[in-house]
Enzyme design. Structure first.
Site, short mmCIF file in Angstrom:
data_model
loop_
_atom_site.label_atom_id
_atom_site.label_comp_id
_atom_site.label_asym_id
_atom_site.label_seq_id
_atom_site.Cartn_x
_atom_site.Cartn_y
_atom_site.Cartn_z
N CYS A 385 0.90 -1.11 -0.01
CA CYS A 385 0.11 0.15 0.18
C CYS A 385 0.77 1.31 0.02
O CYS A 385 1.61 1.57 -1.12
CB CYS A 385 -0.82 0.10 1.21
SG CYS A 385 -2.49 0.88 0.78
N HIS A 519 -3.62 -5.12 0.68
CA HIS A 519 -3.02 -5.62 1.89
C HIS A 519 -3.07 -7.31 1.96
O HIS A 519 -3.91 -7.68 2.53
CB HIS A 519 -3.78 -5.24 3.16
CG HIS A 519 -3.49 -3.68 3.12
ND1 HIS A 519 -2.39 -3.13 4.19
CD2 HIS A 519 -3.99 -2.54 2.63
CE1 HIS A 519 -2.43 -1.88 3.98
NE2 HIS A 519 -3.46 -1.37 3.36
N GLU A 521 -1.66 -9.24 3.63
CA GLU A 521 -1.23 -9.84 4.93
C GLU A 521 -2.71 -9.93 5.48
O GLU A 521 -2.86 -10.83 6.43
CB GLU A 521 -0.47 -8.90 5.72
CG GLU A 521 -1.06 -7.61 6.35
CD GLU A 521 -1.13 -6.72 5.11
OE1 GLU A 521 -0.96 -6.62 4.22
OE2 GLU A 521 -1.20 -5.30 5.66
N1 GLN Z 1 -1.83 6.64 2.78
C1 GLN Z 1 -1.80 5.91 1.66
C2 GLN Z 1 -3.27 6.13 1.02
O1 GLN Z 1 -4.32 6.74 1.59
C3 GLN Z 1 -1.57 4.50 1.95
C4 GLN Z 1 -2.58 3.70 2.72
C5 GLN Z 1 -2.14 2.39 3.35
O2 GLN Z 1 -1.06 2.21 3.43
N2 GLN Z 1 -3.15 1.74 3.79
O3 GLN Z 1 -3.43 5.75 -0.14
#
Ligand code: GLN
Length: 546
Positions: A385, A519, A521
């Site tokens: 992410c 994600h 994970e």
């Molecule tokens: N801050 C980034 C976004 O909003 C990544 C978010 C995250 O890593 N869950 O896109």
């Protein structure tokens, strides 16, 4: 409404917080599955946030995301990992959500002029949450967050008391998880705090049927007898929850203590010894305890002081290691350190580097430095992410030479390589967002499909063309820079089915360098380790052996 046979187990906590109610609930659920029962786990959190989505990870640990896009308590992660049952929005609630529903109904005039009160309106809303959206489950395990005695928790205790009254005690079991502190100078375990906690529960009209006693040493029979007598619980239902070195041992330890027998007896279910099949847990524990070797994995992030903030990531790395019969020796590195010092100092002996999800500017340069180090030293790298977004910025700045490449999450920039998502497709619906919208619940959340590029590394790792992964982000990589990235060795190897959103990037000049907008994970389980983590650990082992 519920099948008439569904039985409810309510898990409350006493004495202190952080006793591991989530893990205890998940363990009990997997034991019941080992007997062939169908289970569902639910979490009720008494705090007033509508969901944990807007809370700092330091307050609450990780925010877990379900397939249907609910931002939920991290205990739902334990539930999914242990039971394999995918959680939904009907499995996690907070007082904020309960009150929001009650007030919305009041505004719609649904209470027909009644004065709205905690009892019965709030308690009814809680009862509805517990009893609805169930099918043919044999057992529903509901964990009440917080500790008995908390002011916020009172409506929940009243609601579960009423459920036992409504359904009958034969369909409800109250399990109280408590702590028996060990006083070394006296050489004794102390039962008094548990007695007080049970008295408190009794004040609310709840008689626990089982005490699950966290303890660092075995609980002697005479202590169990004393607890049973004073707390009005059957002696065989005083179960020791001994500290264990590995969380996968918890189901085995509970089963050894006879927890399944106690549950079966309570519900009048015929219970023969050795009926619970926990062999899959035994296998996991055996591998985890006897690895063929270890690899060093560095996680460079922002919330490294609180491991709960990276709960699912920690577990997914362990799953990947177990799948390779290895142990992952994980170092959690505060990315700000890599701004002050050479990354070499922290990363030179690592065989794998992960930059996880995150929000905000602090520590980002350190993350970018870690990514540069992984790229240049050909160390297996996974960006998750925010970590993926930083990997793209790193390539733009350090390979393409666009020094001001940045994300608009921090400031407006002339080269917005990562920008705010304003529109995307969710099934047939077009989701729209603007810069000044609400923060809570408005990210791109939950499971989305992703198509993998023919011939890419990720296609080989997943072994399929299309995958589904869970998201939680507001920003995305700007496809206007796709060609520049490609010219700098980074290709988009996964995108949304309409081709609009970049979901995965990988470097073509590196043995294992992958960034994912989702994600992974969140979907890894001990029995179904996530392919990306299995492959990352495999690459780390290969590097170690080379
Ligand atoms: N801050 C980034 C976004 O909003 C990544 C978010 C995250 O890593 N869950 O896109």
């Amino acid at each position: 409404m519920t099948a008439t046979q569904t039985k409810f187990i309510f898990i409350t906590g006493g004495v202190v917080s952080s006793l591991g109610k989530g893990l205890a609930s998940a363990s009990l659920a997997t034991i019941l599955q080992g007997r062939g029962f169908k289970v569902r786990l639910r979490k009720l959190d008494p705090y007033l946030n509508v969901d944990p989505g807007t809370m700092s990870p330091y307050q609450h640990g990780e925010v877990y995301v379900t397939d249907d896009g609910t931002e939920a308590d991290l205990d739902l992660g334990h539930y999914e990992r242990f039971s394999g049952v995918a959680a939904t929005k009907y499995d996690s609630v907070t007082s904020g959500k309960i009150y929001q529903n009650v007030i919305n109904r009041e505004r719609r005039g649904e209470y027909l002029g009644a004065t709205i009160q905690v009892v019965p309106h709030v308690t009814n809303e809680i009862k509805d949450f517990i009893l609805s959206h169930l099918t043919d489950e044999d057992f529903v395990l509901c964990e009440i967050g917080g500790t008995v005695g908390d002011i916020e928790g009172q409506p929940y205790l009243e609601a579960i008391r009423q459920i036992a009254y409504d359904l009958g005690r034969e369909r409800v079991m109250f399990v109280h998880l408590t702590l028996l502190p060990y006083i070394p100078t006296a050489g004794e375990l102390k039962t008094k705090p548990t007695q007080h906690s049970v008295k408190k529960l009794q004040e609310y009209g709840i008689q626990p049927d089982m005490l699950l006693c966290r303890s660092q040493i075995p609980v002697e029979q005479n202590e169990k007898r004393k607890l049973a007598l004073f707390c009005n619980v059957k002696e065989e239902n005083v179960i020791t929850a001994l500290d264990v070195s590995n969380i996968y041992e918890v189901p085995l330890a509970y089963a050894k203590e006879g927890i399944d027998r106690a549950v079966c007896n309570h519900f009048g279910i015929e219970c023969q010894e050795h009926h619970t099949d926990l062999s899959k847990w035994q296998k996991i524990v055996d591998v985890a305890k006897n690895p063929s070797g270890d690899v060093k994995i560095a996680v460079v992030g922002k919330y490294t002081q609180l491991l709960e903030a990276y709960k699912s990531l920690h577990e997914a790395i362990k799953h990947g290691a177990i799948a390779n019969h290895y142990k992952a020796d994980i170092s959690w590195i505060d990315s700000e350190l890599l701004e002050k010092d050479e990354p070499e100092r922290y990363l030179k002996d690592t065989q794998g580097i992960i930059v996880p999800g995150g929000f905000g500017k602090r520590g980002t340069l350190g993350k970018i430095n870690a990514i540069k180090y992984a790229r240049e030293h050909k160390i297996p790298f996974l960006g998750i992410c925010f970590g993926m977004q930083m990997a793209v910025i790193e390539t733009m700045r350090n390979v393409a030479g666009v020094k001001d490449a940045d994300t608009t999450e921090f400031n407006p920039t002339c080269t917005p390589v990562v920008g705010l998502m304003t529109e995307w497709q969710k099934g047939d619906v077009t989701e729209k967002r603007s810069k000044d919208g609400d923060l809570g619940g408005t990210m791109r959340l939950g499971a989305y499909p992703c198509v993998l590029k023919e011939g890419s590394k990720v296609r080989e790792i997943y072994g399929q063309n299309e995958i589904s992964e869970r998201h939680r982000h507001r920003y995305e990589v700007n496809m206007n820079y796709e060609q520049t990235l490609k010219d700098s060795g980074m290709v988009v190897s996964g995108r949304s089915p309409d081709g609009q959103l970049p979901e995965i990037v990988e470097r073509v000049d590196h043995p294992w360098f992958i960034g994912v907008q989702f994600h992974p994970e969140l979907k890894s389980k001990p029995f179904a380790p996530h392919p990306l983590f299995v492959s990352l650990i495999k690459a780390a082992i290969d590097l170690k052996k080379s």
